[in-house]
Design an enzyme around this catalytic site. Sequence first.
Site, short mmCIF file in Angstrom:
data_model
loop_
_atom_site.label_atom_id
_atom_site.label_comp_id
_atom_site.label_asym_id
_atom_site.label_seq_id
_atom_site.Cartn_x
_atom_site.Cartn_y
_atom_site.Cartn_z
N TYR A 42 -100.76 49.46 30.94
CA TYR A 42 -99.72 49.04 29.99
C TYR A 42 -99.96 47.61 29.51
O TYR A 42 -99.87 47.30 28.32
CB TYR A 42 -98.38 49.17 30.71
CG TYR A 42 -97.15 48.82 29.93
CD1 TYR A 42 -96.66 49.67 28.95
CD2 TYR A 42 -96.45 47.64 30.20
CE1 TYR A 42 -95.51 49.35 28.24
CE2 TYR A 42 -95.30 47.31 29.51
CZ TYR A 42 -94.83 48.17 28.53
OH TYR A 42 -93.68 47.85 27.84
N LYS B 197 -100.59 46.32 25.75
CA LYS B 197 -99.63 45.40 25.15
C LYS B 197 -100.28 44.08 24.75
O LYS B 197 -99.83 43.41 23.81
CB LYS B 197 -98.45 45.16 26.10
CG LYS B 197 -97.53 46.38 26.26
CD LYS B 197 -97.04 46.90 24.93
CE LYS B 197 -95.75 47.67 25.02
NZ LYS B 197 -95.38 48.28 23.72
N1 NAD Z 1 -87.17 47.99 27.81
C1 NAD Z 1 -87.85 46.87 28.02
O1 NAD Z 1 -87.40 45.93 28.72
C2 NAD Z 1 -89.19 46.68 27.39
C3 NAD Z 1 -89.94 45.56 27.75
C4 NAD Z 1 -91.16 45.33 27.14
C5 NAD Z 1 -91.61 46.22 26.17
N2 NAD Z 1 -90.88 47.33 25.87
C6 NAD Z 1 -91.41 48.22 24.86
O2 NAD Z 1 -90.40 48.56 23.95
C7 NAD Z 1 -90.67 49.85 23.40
C8 NAD Z 1 -89.45 50.74 23.53
O3 NAD Z 1 -89.22 51.00 24.90
P1 NAD Z 1 -87.80 51.37 25.50
O4 NAD Z 1 -87.56 50.44 26.60
O5 NAD Z 1 -86.80 51.51 24.43
O6 NAD Z 1 -88.14 52.78 26.19
P2 NAD Z 1 -87.67 54.27 25.85
O7 NAD Z 1 -88.42 55.15 26.76
O8 NAD Z 1 -86.18 54.34 25.84
O9 NAD Z 1 -88.14 54.47 24.34
C9 NAD Z 1 -89.45 54.80 23.99
C10 NAD Z 1 -89.38 55.93 22.99
O10 NAD Z 1 -90.70 56.20 22.54
C11 NAD Z 1 -90.82 57.61 22.44
N3 NAD Z 1 -92.23 57.99 22.53
C12 NAD Z 1 -93.02 57.96 23.63
N4 NAD Z 1 -94.25 58.38 23.32
C13 NAD Z 1 -94.24 58.67 21.99
C14 NAD Z 1 -95.23 59.12 21.08
N5 NAD Z 1 -96.47 59.39 21.48
N6 NAD Z 1 -94.88 59.30 19.77
C15 NAD Z 1 -93.63 59.03 19.35
N7 NAD Z 1 -92.64 58.61 20.17
C16 NAD Z 1 -92.95 58.41 21.48
C17 NAD Z 1 -90.01 58.17 23.58
O11 NAD Z 1 -89.65 59.51 23.37
C18 NAD Z 1 -88.83 57.20 23.61
O12 NAD Z 1 -87.74 57.68 22.87
C19 NAD Z 1 -91.90 50.37 24.12
O13 NAD Z 1 -93.06 50.08 23.37
C20 NAD Z 1 -91.92 49.54 25.39
O14 NAD Z 1 -93.20 49.45 25.96
C21 NAD Z 1 -89.70 47.59 26.46
#
Ligand code: NAD
Length: 301
Positions: free
Chosen positions: A165, A169
């Site tokens: 990851y 990233k």
């Molecule tokens: N939540 C955090 O604190 C955090 C921190 C750093 C980065 N992020 C990043 O933020 C983004 C959103 O994450 P989140 O926390 O909302 O998680 P989440 O799991 O709620 O949302 C991610 C969404 O992406 C969709 N998804 C996964 N693979 C996919 C694909 N191949 N094609 C289309 N859709 C796909 C999933 O179905 C899901 O709805 C991600 O890139 C994650 O890495 C989140």
Amino acid sequence: MTIDYSGRVAVVTGAGAGLGRAHALLLARRGAKVVVNDLGGSVDGNAASSAAADAVVCEIRDAGGEAVASYDSVATQAGGQAIIATAIDAFGRIDMLVNNAGNLRDKSFIKMGMADFSAVIDTHLFGTAYCIAAAWPRMIEQQYGRIVVTTSASGLYGNFGQSNYAAAKAAVVGMMLSLKDEGAKYDVRVNAIAPVAATRMTADILPEGTPELFRPELVSPAVGWLCAEECTESGAVIEAGGGYFARVQTFESEGVVLGRDCGVAPEDIRDNWAKISDMTQARPFANSMGVIAKVLQNITA
Ligand SMILES: NC(=O)c1ccc[n+]([C@@H]2O[C@H](COP(=O)([O-])OP(=O)(O)OC[C@H]3O[C@@H](n4cnc5c(N)ncnc54)[C@H](O)[C@@H]3O)[C@@H](O)[C@H]2O)c1
């Protein structure tokens, strides 16, 4: 002036839940026509369902906004093309692309199979590249575009159990920093957010009792700003969580020239480590050419 996206078309990937949903709702609330893309699978990226994207489309329409669903995976080139084609077919253009879709396959590196490595790289890095590749020629042609990529503190600083990851990233930041130069003269701006939010992805990570503090909606204003027409910033990384916003940038120490011949030895690095590591005069660079110019200046001084 209030930031408004009327007449603009946005694609938000992974918008069926968590952060992507919050970004899509914000953009739609302020007039954007939105493609709500989501594969609708589990947090590791397996399985698929149209329910997640459909639910957010309904939310937007119920509030008086315009949205269509896309169920394609970002992790294939055909998927990336189909996602952008959905915007063109439904709304005739693409102005904003928020690359948010993501999965997790956390394991210490000793236990991580390469399948888990690839699955995460394919979604975060190639998923971002495929969607940008499909949108980029149109944005260059129309001389307008706002692209946001989603990095993470893991990619910027590292995190135990997240080598796959973190690699993905970090890679999207390098990609964004290069595209900022390629898009500049066409008013195509490319930036990144590094969010912290309570979603299913962080359910086991955030300290107990803090989800209410880290509502995804508190991250979305950063995306909203980076998608605004008046935002001419490009190449920025905004850390955002719980209403906290900060800029993240790579700085390089002043450095030291230890010799211009081949006589510099590993012992010289050891003996000058404090000077090499001294960050008091550290500064950032606009791009890699700036670093080369600095090195050249130092070694020819
Ligand atoms: N939540 C955090 O604190 C955090 C921190 C750093 C980065 N992020 C990043 O933020 C983004 C959103 O994450 P989140 O926390 O909302 O998680 P989440 O799991 O709620 O949302 C991610 C969404 O992406 C969709 N998804 C996964 N693979 C996919 C694909 N191949 N094609 C289309 N859709 C796909 C999933 O179905 C899901 O709805 C991600 O890139 C994650 O890495 C989140």
